[in-house]
Motif scaffolding. Structure first.
Motif, PDB file in Angstrom:
ATOM      1  N   SER A 128     -11.993   4.401   3.597  1.00 38.52           N
ATOM      2  CA  SER A 128     -11.187   5.555   3.181  1.00 38.52           C
ATOM      3  C   SER A 128      -9.927   5.742   4.008  1.00 38.52           C
ATOM      4  O   SER A 128      -9.241   6.746   3.860  1.00 38.52           O
ATOM      5  N   VAL A 129      -9.622   4.804   4.887  1.00 40.27           N
ATOM      6  CA  VAL A 129      -8.400   4.924   5.689  1.00 40.27           C
ATOM      7  C   VAL A 129      -7.261   4.161   5.008  1.00 40.27           C
ATOM      8  O   VAL A 129      -7.420   2.993   4.658  1.00 40.27           O
ATOM      9  N   PRO A 130      -6.104   4.844   4.819  1.00 37.80           N
ATOM     10  CA  PRO A 130      -4.944   4.126   4.281  1.00 37.80           C
ATOM     11  C   PRO A 130      -4.120   3.506   5.417  1.00 37.80           C
ATOM     12  O   PRO A 130      -3.880   4.155   6.423  1.00 37.80           O
ATOM     13  N   VAL A 131      -3.715   2.271   5.257  1.00 35.16           N
ATOM     14  CA  VAL A 131      -2.829   1.623   6.237  1.00 35.16           C
ATOM     15  C   VAL A 131      -1.802   0.748   5.539  1.00 35.16           C
ATOM     16  O   VAL A 131      -2.073   0.170   4.490  1.00 35.16           O
ATOM     17  N   GLU A 132      -0.665   0.630   6.190  1.00 38.31           N
ATOM     18  CA  GLU A 132       0.315  -0.346   5.743  1.00 38.31           C
ATOM     19  C   GLU A 132      -0.089  -1.697   6.301  1.00 38.31           C
ATOM     20  O   GLU A 132      -0.400  -1.815   7.481  1.00 38.31           O
ATOM     21  N   VAL A 133      -0.082  -2.692   5.427  1.00 39.88           N
ATOM     22  CA  VAL A 133      -0.455  -4.038   5.832  1.00 39.88           C
ATOM     23  C   VAL A 133       0.779  -4.924   5.806  1.00 39.88           C
ATOM     24  O   VAL A 133       1.442  -5.040   4.782  1.00 39.88           O
ATOM     25  N   LEU A 134       1.092  -5.515   6.949  1.00 34.46           N
ATOM     26  CA  LEU A 134       2.214  -6.444   7.037  1.00 34.46           C
ATOM     27  C   LEU A 134       1.665  -7.853   7.149  1.00 34.46           C
ATOM     28  O   LEU A 134       0.663  -8.072   7.835  1.00 34.46           O
ATOM     29  N   GLY A 135       2.326  -8.786   6.487  1.00 29.25           N
ATOM     30  CA  GLY A 135       1.898 -10.175   6.612  1.00 29.25           C
ATOM     31  C   GLY A 135       1.652 -10.871   5.282  1.00 29.25           C
ATOM     32  O   GLY A 135       1.386 -12.066   5.254  1.00 29.25           O
ATOM     33  N   PHE A 136       1.758 -10.119   4.175  1.00 32.56           N
ATOM     34  CA  PHE A 136       1.595 -10.771   2.866  1.00 32.56           C
ATOM     35  C   PHE A 136       2.742 -11.750   2.625  1.00 32.56           C
ATOM     36  O   PHE A 136       3.872 -11.512   3.049  1.00 32.56           O
ATOM     37  N   ASN A 137       2.449 -12.831   1.924  1.00 31.98           N
ATOM     38  CA  ASN A 137       3.486 -13.818   1.601  1.00 31.98           C
ATOM     39  C   ASN A 137       4.366 -13.354   0.447  1.00 31.98           C
ATOM     40  O   ASN A 137       5.486 -13.808   0.282  1.00 31.98           O
ATOM     41  N   GLY A 138       3.839 -12.491  -0.384  1.00 33.06           N
ATOM     42  CA  GLY A 138       4.608 -11.930  -1.493  1.00 33.06           C
ATOM     43  C   GLY A 138       4.194 -10.474  -1.635  1.00 33.06           C
ATOM     44  O   GLY A 138       3.273 -10.025  -0.958  1.00 33.06           O
ATOM     45  N   THR A 139       4.867  -9.738  -2.526  1.00 29.62           N
ATOM     46  CA  THR A 139       4.551  -8.321  -2.670  1.00 29.62           C
ATOM     47  C   THR A 139       3.502  -8.115  -3.758  1.00 29.62           C
ATOM     48  O   THR A 139       3.758  -8.415  -4.918  1.00 29.62           O
TER      49      THR A 139
END
Ligand code: GDP
Length: 481
Positions: free
Chosen positions: A311-322
């Motif tokens: 239930s925690v929202p986070v921004e995730v960095l590191g994806f190769n595409g959107t």
């Protein structure tokens, strides 16, 4: 189904030459680029001491979103809340006001940033997560993609305006998704506020609030003066307790993308709402047809965090595409697996698109076929829009009467006005057909219906409409209009 010698060797982490040698012993000559069928591949793999799990293309997804967790691993998790209601009734104001209750001035990193979801602490200490894109379009679009994110819907109704078309729509969307509602009667500070009228009007839409002897919690609030906000949060905590929301935090993470963008400096950024397990930096994640290794996790107050639990929202960095909002997220064991899954999905997406342009829609005809193939009493989901309340009610009444032992119409939403995009997404999520009576579809709705393959049919005589549906039910469908 076939596989090349090279690919087979790769999957077993063996040398291709050893595979070829083994096949030679059985009297067959192969080159590295040759293909073998699935049975041969299985024999080879077993011969080389591997346990074989046959994975048909359609099984690529298998195990990604794994089985239920054992009861003893489950712990309480915060509820995830979406705010819905008519335009201008105060959804955005309420989301802002709720968020501010929690931002302690001067707190480290206390600069709020909009990431698509946030978490607050209720007065009694429980956490509550809010999706902060208000409105049912986002809600149902996510559901249409198979993501069930929301545990509780807060239905906002302005006390000076009462139940309006989008209020009714929101009720239909929540009902169709099977998500419980809590009513927030907003703008209670206004002299013209008439909360009693709201309660009575809700009653006409099958929402019976507590003070009218029903079960739906209701709160009088003001986003402006903040009156009633603490009570609303406590109400949400209470509702969550009743729902007994639980998740296993101690496993590979699964979740849903609630928002995603391409950031100039940071690259693709996806806000993920974790639903089970714990997401950590370094994890390899897939979302839709994108994947990546988690480089950083950023909380809703802009702080870097090492992990995020249920239930925690986070921004995730590191994806190769959107990825896209509504994409489901899963942590996989390695990059090879991530590639396998995302390539498979990308291929599927292409195939789906080309099928769509070929005119594949979920039409009444398909619905009829499904009804025929099914067993037991079937429901035929319909969205009905009409020009005036009288005709909508007449159609509803007539459709409810024509069911038989095998099939019945289920009207998931009926309302006055043109056919909107929101009607189309609702129909998409529920596999329904949209029926328009003396109304047309808005341009965006028409385009969206075409894109996602929802059938929209128009009528100007109630008898014709009812007759068509009757025909579908009895298995004799007239040609498409
Ligand atoms: P949304 O379209 O549902 O997101 O509605 P907004 O949050 O944008 O609010 C619409 C208008 O109502 C804005 O002008 C708000 O300032 C006003 N408003 C929202 N909540 C309240 C309230 O509790 N009291 C009063 N008096 N005005 C409010």
């Amino acid at each position: 189904e076939t596989i090349t010698i090279q690919e087979l060797a790769n999957r077993m982490a063996e040398r291709a030459v050893d595979v070829i040698r083994l096949l030679m012993k059985q009297g067959e000559m192969y080159k590295i680029t040759d293909v073998v069928d699935a049975d041969t591949a299985q024999l080879v793999a077993e011969e080389m001491g591997h346990t074989v799990k046959r994975v048909a293309e359609s099984d690529v997804e298998e195990g990604l979103f794994s089985e239920a967790d054992a009861a003893e691993t489950l712990r309480q998790r915060p509820p995830v809340v979406t705010i819905m209601g008519h335009v201008d009734h105060g959804k955005t104001s309420l989301l802002d006001a709720i968020r501010k209750t929690n931002v302690v001035a001067g707190e480290a990193g206390g600069i709020t940033q909009h990431i698509g979801a946030y978490q607050v602490t209720s007065p009694s200490g429980g956490k509550i997560s809010f999706i902060d894109t208000p409105g049912h379009a986002a809600f149902t679009a996510m559901r249409a993609r198979g993501a069930k994110v929301t545990d509780i819907v807060v239905l906002v109704v302005a006390a000076d305006d009462g139940v309006m078309p989008q209020t009714i729509e929101a009720i239909s969307h929540a009902k169709a998704a099977g998500v419980p509602l809590i009513v927030a009667i907003n703008k209670i500070d206004k002299p013209s506020a008439d909360p009693q009228r709201v309660r009575t009007e809700l009653l006409q839409h099958d929402i019976q609030v507590e003070s009218m002897g029903g079960e739906t919690l209701e709160f009088e609030v003001s986003a402006l003066t903040r009156q009633g906000l603490d009570e609303l949060l406590e109400g949400l905590a209470l509702q969550a307790e009743i729902l007994d929301l639980k998740a296993n935090a101690d496993r590979a993470a699964e979740g849903t993308v609630v928002e995603a963008k391409l950031d100039r400096g940071r690259g693709p950024v996806a806000t993920v709402l974790v639903q089970r397990g714990t997401l950590r930096t370094g994890d390899i994640v897939v979302a839709g047809s994108e994947w990546g290794r988690v480089r950083a996790l950023v909380s809703d107050i802009g702080e870097q965090v090492k992990e995020a639990g249920p239930s925690v929202p986070v921004e995730v960095l590191g994806f190769n595409g959107t990825p896209e909002a509504g994409d489901r997220v899963a942590v996989v064991e390695n990059e090879a697996r991530a590639r396998e899954v995302t390539e498979y999905r990308a291929r599927q997406k292409r195939e789906r698109l080309s099928a769509r342009t070929g005119g594949a829609t979920r039409s009444l005809a398909e619905m009829m076929r499904d009804l025929k193939e099914g067993v037991g009493r079937k429901e035929m989901p319909l969205v009905v829009k009409g020009d005036v309340q009288g005709s909508v009610e007449a159609i509803q009444g007539a459709l409810e009467k024509i069911g038989n032992d095998e099939v019945a119409a289920r009207i998931i939403h009926a309302g006055v006005g043109g056919i909107t995009e929101s009607d189309v997404t609702l129909a998409e999520a529920s596999n329904a057909v949209v029926l328009g009576f003396n109304v047309r579809a808005h341009k965006e709705a028409r385009e969206s219906a075409e894109r996602v393959g929802v059938e929209v049919r128009y009528y100007n005589i109630i008898y014709d409409l009812v007759d068509d549906i009757k025909a579908v039910m009895s298995g004799m469908l007239p040609p498409q209009l």
